[in-house]
Design an enzyme around this catalytic site. Structure first.
Site, short mmCIF file in Angstrom:
data_model
loop_
_atom_site.label_atom_id
_atom_site.label_comp_id
_atom_site.label_asym_id
_atom_site.label_seq_id
_atom_site.Cartn_x
_atom_site.Cartn_y
_atom_site.Cartn_z
N GLN A 202 2.88 9.83 1.29
CA GLN A 202 3.93 9.47 1.47
C GLN A 202 5.20 9.78 0.24
O GLN A 202 6.54 9.54 0.26
CB GLN A 202 4.05 7.81 1.75
CG GLN A 202 3.35 7.37 2.65
CD GLN A 202 3.36 5.95 2.61
OE1 GLN A 202 2.37 5.52 2.24
NE2 GLN A 202 4.17 5.03 3.19
N HIS B 271 -2.12 7.75 6.74
CA HIS B 271 -1.43 8.35 6.11
C HIS B 271 -2.11 9.79 5.68
O HIS B 271 -1.44 10.74 5.87
CB HIS B 271 -0.85 7.80 5.03
CG HIS B 271 0.32 6.72 5.46
ND1 HIS B 271 1.61 7.34 6.19
CD2 HIS B 271 0.44 5.63 5.13
CE1 HIS B 271 2.42 6.30 6.20
NE2 HIS B 271 2.00 5.24 5.65
N HIS C 199 -4.61 1.66 7.45
CA HIS C 199 -3.20 2.07 7.75
C HIS C 199 -2.90 3.09 6.64
O HIS C 199 -2.22 4.39 7.00
CB HIS C 199 -2.24 0.82 7.41
CG HIS C 199 -0.80 1.40 7.24
ND1 HIS C 199 0.31 0.80 8.34
CD2 HIS C 199 -0.04 2.10 6.18
CE1 HIS C 199 1.34 1.41 7.81
NE2 HIS C 199 1.53 2.10 6.72
N GLU C 200 -3.28 3.19 5.22
CA GLU C 200 -3.26 4.01 4.31
C GLU C 200 -4.02 5.10 4.66
O GLU C 200 -3.53 6.45 4.30
CB GLU C 200 -3.50 3.44 2.95
CG GLU C 200 -2.48 2.19 2.62
CD GLU C 200 -1.04 2.50 2.85
OE1 GLU C 200 -0.74 3.59 2.75
OE2 GLU C 200 -0.40 1.57 2.98
N GLY D 179 0.84 -1.16 0.05
CA GLY D 179 -0.04 -0.03 -0.01
C GLY D 179 1.03 1.26 -0.13
O GLY D 179 1.97 1.21 0.46
N CYS E 239 5.79 -0.31 7.21
CA CYS E 239 5.54 0.93 6.37
C CYS E 239 6.62 1.23 5.53
O CYS E 239 8.01 1.33 5.97
CB CYS E 239 5.04 2.18 7.31
SG CYS E 239 4.56 3.47 6.22
N LEU E 240 6.43 1.74 4.16
CA LEU E 240 7.50 1.84 3.38
C LEU E 240 8.20 3.39 3.77
O LEU E 240 9.21 3.55 3.30
CB LEU E 240 6.85 2.07 1.94
CG LEU E 240 6.54 1.05 1.31
CD1 LEU E 240 5.91 1.37 -0.14
CD2 LEU E 240 7.64 0.03 1.08
#
Ligand code: NI
Length: 173
Positions: free
Chosen positions: A51, A138, A134-135, A46, A92-93
């Protein structure tokens, strides 16, 4: 298409509130294509526009084994959360190498526009439900480590800053 660079925690830009997309036009479609390419390249499941330093409400997700089932959520809203919750190990990225437990609703119902600007409603459970939550965090400027204790979070912050220094990258990339 192009690979986008992913903001790394604790970059303060990750805490920017994303605004709604006004029109799903060629610019947004190009952003979606670049975000999908960037997510697949980074082996992520995701990615939120926040981000990649674009503060508009766009999320891409693919939780399939084959990485061939992209889901695009534009202006997403969670209209229902299950009462049942589950503790799951998240990563997380924007916080590479860090994994920790976060509690989320096991099921959600989401409304959003798809990549063609068409309204969609989605019922999700399992990993997809977790990933959506989660996304969407962000987009609100929230990174998963903010659910952890202040002690853990500070340790992660220190580790991330040290790694970045070791790589010779500026403090806020
Ligand atoms: Ni993330």
């Amino acid at each position: 298409m192009a690979l986008l660079s992913i903001l790394q925690y604790p970059d303060p830009k990750l805490h920017t509130l994303a605004r709604p997309v006004q029109a799903v036009d060629a610019r947004i479609q190009a952003l979606v294509a670049d975000m999908l390419e960037t997510m697949y390249d980074a082996n992520g499941i995701g990615l939120a526009a926040s981000q990649v330093d674009v503060h508009e409400q766009v999320v891409v997700i693919d939780v399939s084994e084959e990485h061939d089932t992209p889901l695009v959520l534009i202006n997403p809203a969670i209209v229902w959360f299950s009462e049942e919750r589950v503790l799951n190990e998240e990563g997380c990225l924007s916080v590479p190498g860090i994994y920790d437990g976060v509690e989320r609703a096991t099921q959600v119902r989401v409304t959003a526009l798809d990549r063609d600007g068409q309204p969609q409603t989605l019922e999700a459970d399992g990993l997809l439900a977790i990933c959506i939550q989660h996304e969407m965090d962000h987009l609100l400027g929230k990174v998963f480590v903010e659910y952890l204790s202040p002690l853990k979070r500070n340790r992660i912050k220190t580790k991330m800053l040290k790694t970045r220094r070791a790589l010779g990258k500026p403090e806020t990339a």
